[in-house]
Design a protein around this motif. Structure first.
Motif, PDB file in Angstrom:
ATOM      1  N   UNK A 278     -12.675  -2.855  -7.918  1.00  0.00           N
ATOM      2  CA  UNK A 278     -13.397  -3.480  -6.800  1.00  0.00           C
ATOM      3  C   UNK A 278     -12.533  -4.557  -6.161  1.00  0.00           C
ATOM      4  N   UNK A 279     -11.901  -5.367  -6.989  1.00  0.00           N
ATOM      5  CA  UNK A 279     -11.048  -6.429  -6.464  1.00  0.00           C
ATOM      6  C   UNK A 279      -9.871  -5.838  -5.678  1.00  0.00           C
ATOM      7  N   UNK A 280      -9.256  -4.788  -6.226  1.00  0.00           N
ATOM      8  CA  UNK A 280      -8.113  -4.172  -5.554  1.00  0.00           C
ATOM      9  C   UNK A 280      -8.507  -3.619  -4.189  1.00  0.00           C
ATOM     10  N   UNK A 281      -9.647  -2.942  -4.128  1.00  0.00           N
ATOM     11  CA  UNK A 281     -10.115  -2.376  -2.859  1.00  0.00           C
ATOM     12  C   UNK A 281     -10.415  -3.492  -1.858  1.00  0.00           C
ATOM     13  N   UNK A 282     -11.047  -4.565  -2.329  1.00  0.00           N
ATOM     14  CA  UNK A 282     -11.388  -5.680  -1.443  1.00  0.00           C
ATOM     15  C   UNK A 282     -10.131  -6.311  -0.855  1.00  0.00           C
ATOM     16  N   UNK A 283      -9.117  -6.505  -1.675  1.00  0.00           N
ATOM     17  CA  UNK A 283      -7.868  -7.115  -1.207  1.00  0.00           C
ATOM     18  C   UNK A 283      -7.168  -6.206  -0.203  1.00  0.00           C
TER      19      UNK A 283
END
Length: 264
Positions: free
Chosen positions: A191-196
């Protein structure tokens, strides 16, 4: 253009921040006790120094010859009806109100989930970003590209690009909020990777749309990205410090144990 004072002030600020990071590291200061805060401060120093370098380049007018005019000419040569419509939509949706508003919405969600101090920092960061855009434009007063090249009407000064600055700031803060709220979930890392990735791509596309539409020089957008990213990183670092102080100080307004990820 009266850019000299602005360029010097940005360069000096970047140098001072860098020296502060070095001094804190050598002295084992407070920042080193907060996970990620020292690194974030170093990132801010680099971003501000880079923005100062862009301002200095613009002040000598070398930017127009080296990058701005060629890039604008290339964009004009590759305009198509489809690309123009897309750029206009991106520029409209990705305006300062849109991206800044998204960060404010993320602040509301953070507040509702108990991250009250972080939510206040987010809102304050957006306000500072908006003020920065206005003040720097007034201080620099750089003319926009020739009217004949513009596909949109703009009346304010050109440097920095408000769209680019607020996109980097607003989308960066939103990505950091998503990262914080995903802590403890099964796919927090993904989720963090996609958000960034979405934040970076979104800011890049929004900035590029302004050059394509002929309302900003490339260096306007570059300066906006750098300043917006510096502000976003500052907000993340400040939120980490406040959260750490609250956890160590046994404050009554104690926030959830989930920390902000690794920044936007």
């Amino acid at each position: 253009m009266a850019l000299d004072a602005t360029a010097v002030s940005l360069l000096v600020l970047g140098l001072l921040l860098g020296m502060a990071v070095l001094a804190d590291r050598l002295a084992g200061g407070a920042l080193s006790a907060v996970p990620g805060a020292l690194r974030d401060t170093a990132v801010v120093a680099v971003l501000v120094a880079a923005a100062g370098a862009v301002f200095a380049l613009v002040a000598t007018d070398q930017a127009l010859v080296a990058a701005d005019s060629p890039v604008l000419s290339w964009a004009i040569a590759h305009r198509t009806p489809g690309l123009t419509t897309t750029a206009e939509v991106v520029s409209l949706v990705g305006g300062t109100v849109g991206t800044g508003g998204l960060a404010v919405v993320s602040a509301v969600v953070l507040f509702a989930r108990g991250h009250r101090r972080t939510a206040v920092v987010w809102v304050a960061g957006v306000a500072v970003g908006a003020l920065t855009i206005r003040l720097v434009k007034l201080a620099v007063e750089r003319p926009r590209p020739p009217e004949v090249t513009r596909l949109a009407e703009e009346t304010t000064a050109s440097l920095p690009s408000g769209h680019a600055l607020m996109a980097a700031l607003g989308l960066g803060l939103t990505a950091a909020a998503v990262s914080a709220l995903s802590v403890g979930t099964p796919r927090a890392g993904a989720i963090r990777a996609v958000a960034v990735v979405l934040a970076v791509v979104g800011a890049a596309v929004i900035g590029a749309s302004r050059v394509y539409l002929g309302v900003h020089w490339t260096t306007d957008v570059t300066a906006g990205w750098l300043l917006g990213a510096a502000l976003a990183t500052t907000c993340v670092a400040l939120a980490r410090v406040l959260d750490a102080r609250a956890r160590l100080g046994d404050a009554p307004d104690h926030e959830p144990s989930a920390r902000l990820g690794d920044g936007p």
